[in-house]
Design a protein around this motif. Structure first.
Motif, mmCIF file in Angstrom:
data_model
loop_
_atom_site.group_PDB
_atom_site.id
_atom_site.type_symbol
_atom_site.label_atom_id
_atom_site.label_comp_id
_atom_site.label_asym_id
_atom_site.label_seq_id
_atom_site.Cartn_x
_atom_site.Cartn_y
_atom_site.Cartn_z
ATOM 1 N N ARG A 3 -18.488 -9.681 0.761
ATOM 2 C CA ARG A 3 -18.137 -11.065 -0.281
ATOM 3 C C ARG A 3 -16.785 -10.522 -0.636
ATOM 4 O O ARG A 3 -16.053 -10.248 0.106
ATOM 5 N N PRO A 4 -16.688 -11.482 -1.393
ATOM 6 C CA PRO A 4 -14.425 -11.528 -2.303
ATOM 7 C C PRO A 4 -14.519 -9.458 -2.149
ATOM 8 O O PRO A 4 -16.118 -8.906 -2.850
ATOM 9 N N ALA A 5 -13.970 -9.200 -2.299
ATOM 10 C CA ALA A 5 -13.584 -7.634 -2.694
ATOM 11 C C ALA A 5 -13.414 -6.567 -4.051
ATOM 12 O O ALA A 5 -13.595 -6.106 -4.560
ATOM 13 N N THR A 6 -13.901 -7.964 -5.055
ATOM 14 C CA THR A 6 -13.990 -8.229 -6.588
ATOM 15 C C THR A 6 -14.456 -9.609 -6.932
ATOM 16 O O THR A 6 -14.886 -9.913 -6.597
ATOM 17 N N GLY A 7 -15.124 -8.724 -8.284
ATOM 18 C CA GLY A 7 -15.608 -9.933 -8.552
ATOM 19 C C GLY A 7 -14.516 -10.982 -9.836
ATOM 20 O O GLY A 7 -15.440 -12.067 -10.110
ATOM 21 N N THR A 8 -13.313 -10.051 -9.778
ATOM 22 C CA THR A 8 -12.456 -11.304 -10.048
ATOM 23 C C THR A 8 -11.704 -11.869 -8.989
ATOM 24 O O THR A 8 -10.454 -11.074 -9.365
ATOM 25 N N PRO A 9 -11.913 -12.640 -7.882
ATOM 26 C CA PRO A 9 -10.971 -13.274 -6.988
ATOM 27 C C PRO A 9 -9.295 -12.626 -7.290
ATOM 28 O O PRO A 9 -8.419 -13.214 -6.726
ATOM 29 N N SER A 10 -9.677 -14.357 -8.460
ATOM 30 C CA SER A 10 -8.188 -14.749 -7.994
ATOM 31 C C SER A 10 -7.124 -13.801 -9.018
ATOM 32 O O SER A 10 -5.887 -13.814 -8.592
ATOM 33 N N ARG A 11 -7.613 -13.066 -10.055
ATOM 34 C CA ARG A 11 -6.231 -11.728 -9.824
ATOM 35 C C ARG A 11 -6.479 -10.743 -9.799
ATOM 36 O O ARG A 11 -5.262 -10.220 -9.341
ATOM 37 N N ARG A 12 -7.773 -10.523 -8.632
ATOM 38 C CA ARG A 12 -7.340 -9.296 -7.414
ATOM 39 C C ARG A 12 -6.445 -10.307 -6.213
ATOM 40 O O ARG A 12 -5.260 -9.467 -5.690
ATOM 41 N N ALA A 13 -6.737 -11.537 -6.216
ATOM 42 C CA ALA A 13 -5.835 -11.586 -5.076
ATOM 43 C C ALA A 13 -4.278 -11.837 -5.417
ATOM 44 O O ALA A 13 -3.333 -11.637 -4.860
ATOM 45 N N SER A 14 -3.762 -11.989 -7.018
ATOM 46 C CA SER A 14 -2.691 -11.532 -6.875
ATOM 47 C C SER A 14 -2.030 -10.487 -7.751
ATOM 48 O O SER A 14 -0.841 -10.115 -6.921
ATOM 49 N N GLU A 15 -3.106 -9.843 -7.878
ATOM 50 C CA GLU A 15 -2.150 -8.271 -7.306
ATOM 51 C C GLU A 15 -1.865 -8.073 -6.504
ATOM 52 O O GLU A 15 -0.677 -7.406 -5.626
ATOM 53 N N ASP A 16 -2.718 -7.698 -4.915
ATOM 54 C CA ASP A 16 -2.694 -8.366 -4.081
ATOM 55 C C ASP A 16 -1.302 -8.535 -3.089
ATOM 56 O O ASP A 16 -0.974 -8.110 -2.582
ATOM 57 N N ALA A 17 -1.170 -10.132 -3.675
ATOM 58 C CA ALA A 17 0.336 -10.576 -3.372
ATOM 59 C C ALA A 17 1.309 -9.733 -3.633
ATOM 60 O O ALA A 17 2.682 -9.901 -2.441
ATOM 61 N N ASN A 18 1.087 -10.379 -5.066
ATOM 62 C CA ASN A 18 2.525 -8.954 -5.642
ATOM 63 C C ASN A 18 2.795 -8.159 -4.421
ATOM 64 O O ASN A 18 3.970 -7.304 -4.696
ATOM 65 N N ALA A 19 1.975 -7.119 -4.542
ATOM 66 C CA ALA A 19 2.139 -5.302 -4.006
ATOM 67 C C ALA A 19 2.577 -5.789 -2.457
ATOM 68 O O ALA A 19 3.075 -4.975 -2.431
ATOM 69 N N GLY A 20 1.497 -6.840 -1.897
ATOM 70 C CA GLY A 20 2.144 -7.079 -0.400
ATOM 71 C C GLY A 20 3.510 -7.550 -0.500
ATOM 72 O O GLY A 20 4.612 -7.136 0.085
ATOM 73 N N GLN A 21 3.765 -8.206 -1.506
ATOM 74 C CA GLN A 21 5.508 -9.137 -1.454
ATOM 75 C C GLN A 21 6.350 -7.352 -1.615
ATOM 76 O O GLN A 21 7.684 -7.847 -0.765
ATOM 77 N N ALA A 22 5.839 -6.968 -2.219
ATOM 78 C CA ALA A 22 6.541 -5.607 -2.637
ATOM 79 C C ALA A 22 7.066 -4.772 -1.589
ATOM 80 O O ALA A 22 8.132 -4.649 -1.341
ATOM 81 N N GLN A 23 5.624 -4.079 -0.852
ATOM 82 C CA GLN A 23 5.896 -3.681 0.385
ATOM 83 C C GLN A 23 7.002 -4.714 1.415
ATOM 84 O O GLN A 23 7.356 -3.636 2.537
ATOM 85 N N ARG A 155 14.229 6.463 5.688
ATOM 86 C CA ARG A 155 12.761 7.551 4.945
ATOM 87 C C ARG A 155 13.045 7.297 3.167
ATOM 88 O O ARG A 155 11.562 7.594 3.254
ATOM 89 N N LYS A 156 13.252 6.406 2.792
ATOM 90 C CA LYS A 156 12.820 6.876 1.490
ATOM 91 C C LYS A 156 12.092 5.616 1.198
ATOM 92 O O LYS A 156 11.200 5.465 0.437
ATOM 93 N N ALA A 157 11.893 4.567 2.022
ATOM 94 C CA ALA A 157 10.995 3.580 2.091
ATOM 95 C C ALA A 157 9.762 4.728 2.785
ATOM 96 O O ALA A 157 8.613 4.185 2.499
ATOM 97 N N LEU A 158 9.855 5.140 3.959
ATOM 98 C CA LEU A 158 8.583 6.150 3.898
ATOM 99 C C LEU A 158 7.885 6.824 2.421
ATOM 100 O O LEU A 158 7.093 7.530 2.880
ATOM 101 N N ASN A 159 8.678 7.586 1.815
ATOM 102 C CA ASN A 159 8.395 8.741 1.303
ATOM 103 C C ASN A 159 7.822 7.560 0.130
ATOM 104 O O ASN A 159 7.199 8.768 -0.157
ATOM 105 N N THR A 160 7.562 6.637 -0.227
ATOM 106 C CA THR A 160 7.406 5.953 -1.200
ATOM 107 C C THR A 160 5.518 5.737 -1.473
ATOM 108 O O THR A 160 4.454 6.021 -1.898
ATOM 109 N N LEU A 161 5.176 6.108 0.811
ATOM 110 C CA LEU A 161 3.813 6.283 0.430
ATOM 111 C C LEU A 161 3.612 8.123 1.060
ATOM 112 O O LEU A 161 2.519 7.986 1.604
ATOM 113 N N ARG A 162 4.568 8.558 1.466
ATOM 114 C CA ARG A 162 4.472 9.576 1.958
ATOM 115 C C ARG A 162 3.767 11.014 0.807
ATOM 116 O O ARG A 162 4.410 10.950 -0.394
#
Length: 328
Positions: A3-23, A155-162
């Motif tokens: 199934r989709p990863a959440t009950g509100t797929p359009s909002r989730r897709a938008s949030e994932d796209a923004n997070a992925g774009q930032a990364q 190093r700073k990019a790695l530290n964001t997830l460290r």
């Protein structure tokens, strides 16, 4: 069953796209910083090597030139991995980045390490006469500044997830972003190579011995071979289907364990499809006697919880055998 990863797929897709774009933007910043540093450094090293005849400087020039080409390969991988899923690649192109990062490892091994060792061995047979090392030191000092800047960006990019208490090397091993940890490993090797080159040139001048310089070239080559094997190990694991780390997997098991509609949780198998894209196949046992709509609601709750706590998990599959007892 999936199934989709959440009950509100359009909002989730938008949030994932923004997070992925930032990364991805952060990863590309790391690559561009490395390109600017290595391109100028390579030209300066080759120019000084031509003036002084230093084998170590030739090795360092080869190193920087190879690193520059490698960053362009990583950019190619970044762009290909951002392509949307299609009929031929239903899970997207995220692993393209890992493929090109593996090509970078082979490039470091063959071009960087191989040529540096070859040139050092050739220079040992007929070492060039000693020259005034002043310009060698000037270029190496400038290279250290530029490489240090590029290394610090990665190093700073790695530290964001460290995570707190985790060493930089442990963060590299745990990272799924090949662009960031490849640049960090390359720049670390470059900084060590600068130290080796400067030491070889200095020892040659100190002892009036022309053999220290080509020995430094060989040591730089061996250093690059070691860096290449490290990169190949990290990117190869991701390319063939590496799982998420143990802590994340334990958290997923805990999340499933909180769901009251489940009798048991079997295996939770994950695969890294890209830096921020994970596939999850869950083998679970629902309570007997549940209606189909109750199972649907339980799955929706699980997906909502996964979306909130593990946003990188984009694809969730429930094995059909886990639902067989419910359908009887």
């Amino acid at each position: 069953m999936t199934r989709p990863a959440t009950g509100t797929p359009s909002r989730r897709a938008s949030e994932d796209a923004n997070a992925g774009q930032a990364q991805r933007s952060g990863s590309q910043k790391v690559i561009y910083a490395a390109i600017v540093a290595n391109l100028g450094i390579a030209a300066a090293k080759f120019a000084v090597a031509a003036i002084t005849g230093s084998a170590a400087m030739v090795a360092e020039g080869i190193h920087s030139a190879v690193d520059t080409g490698n960053e362009f390969l990583l950019l190619l991988g970044e762009r290909q991995s951002a392509r949307p899923a299609d009929r031929h690649h239903p899970f997207g192109y995220g692993k393209s980045l890992y493929f090109w990062a593996l090509i970078v490892a082979l490039s470091v091994f063959s071009l960087g390490g191989g040529l540096s060792i070859y040139h050092g061995v050739a220079a040992l047979k007929a070492p060039p006469p000693l020259q005034d090392p002043l310009w060698n030191y000037v270029v190496l000092a400038a290279a250290a500044l530029f490489e240090g800047y590029s290394w610090n960006v990665s190093r700073k990019a790695l530290n964001t997830l460290r995570k707190p208490g985790v060493s930089l090397w442990q963060a590299v091993r745990a990272s799924k972003d090949a662009s960031v940890f490849t640049v960090l490993i390359e720049d670390s090797a470059a900084l060590l190579g600068i130290v080796i080159a400067a030491t070889g040139i200095a020892l040659g001048q100190l002892f009036d011995n022309p053999y220290f310089d080509p020995i430094a070239s060989i040591l730089i080559g061996l250093l690059l071979v070691g860096a290449a094997f490290t990169l190949a190990r990290e990117t190869g694991g991701l390319l063939v289907g590496e799982s998420i780390d143990k802590e994340q997997l334990a958290a997923l098991h805990a999340l499933f364990g909180r769901e009251t509609a489940l009798d048991s949780v079997g295996s939770l198998r994950t695969m890294q499809l890209g830096p921020d894209d994970v596939l999850l196949a869950a083998s679970v046992q629902f309570r007997r006697g549940m209606r189909i709509d109750e199972v649907e609601h339980a799955i929706a709750r699980l997906e909502t919880a996964i979306a909130a706590e593990h946003p990188a998990v984009k694809h969730v599959y429930f094995e059909s055998s886990a639902l067989r007892s419910v359908l009887k």
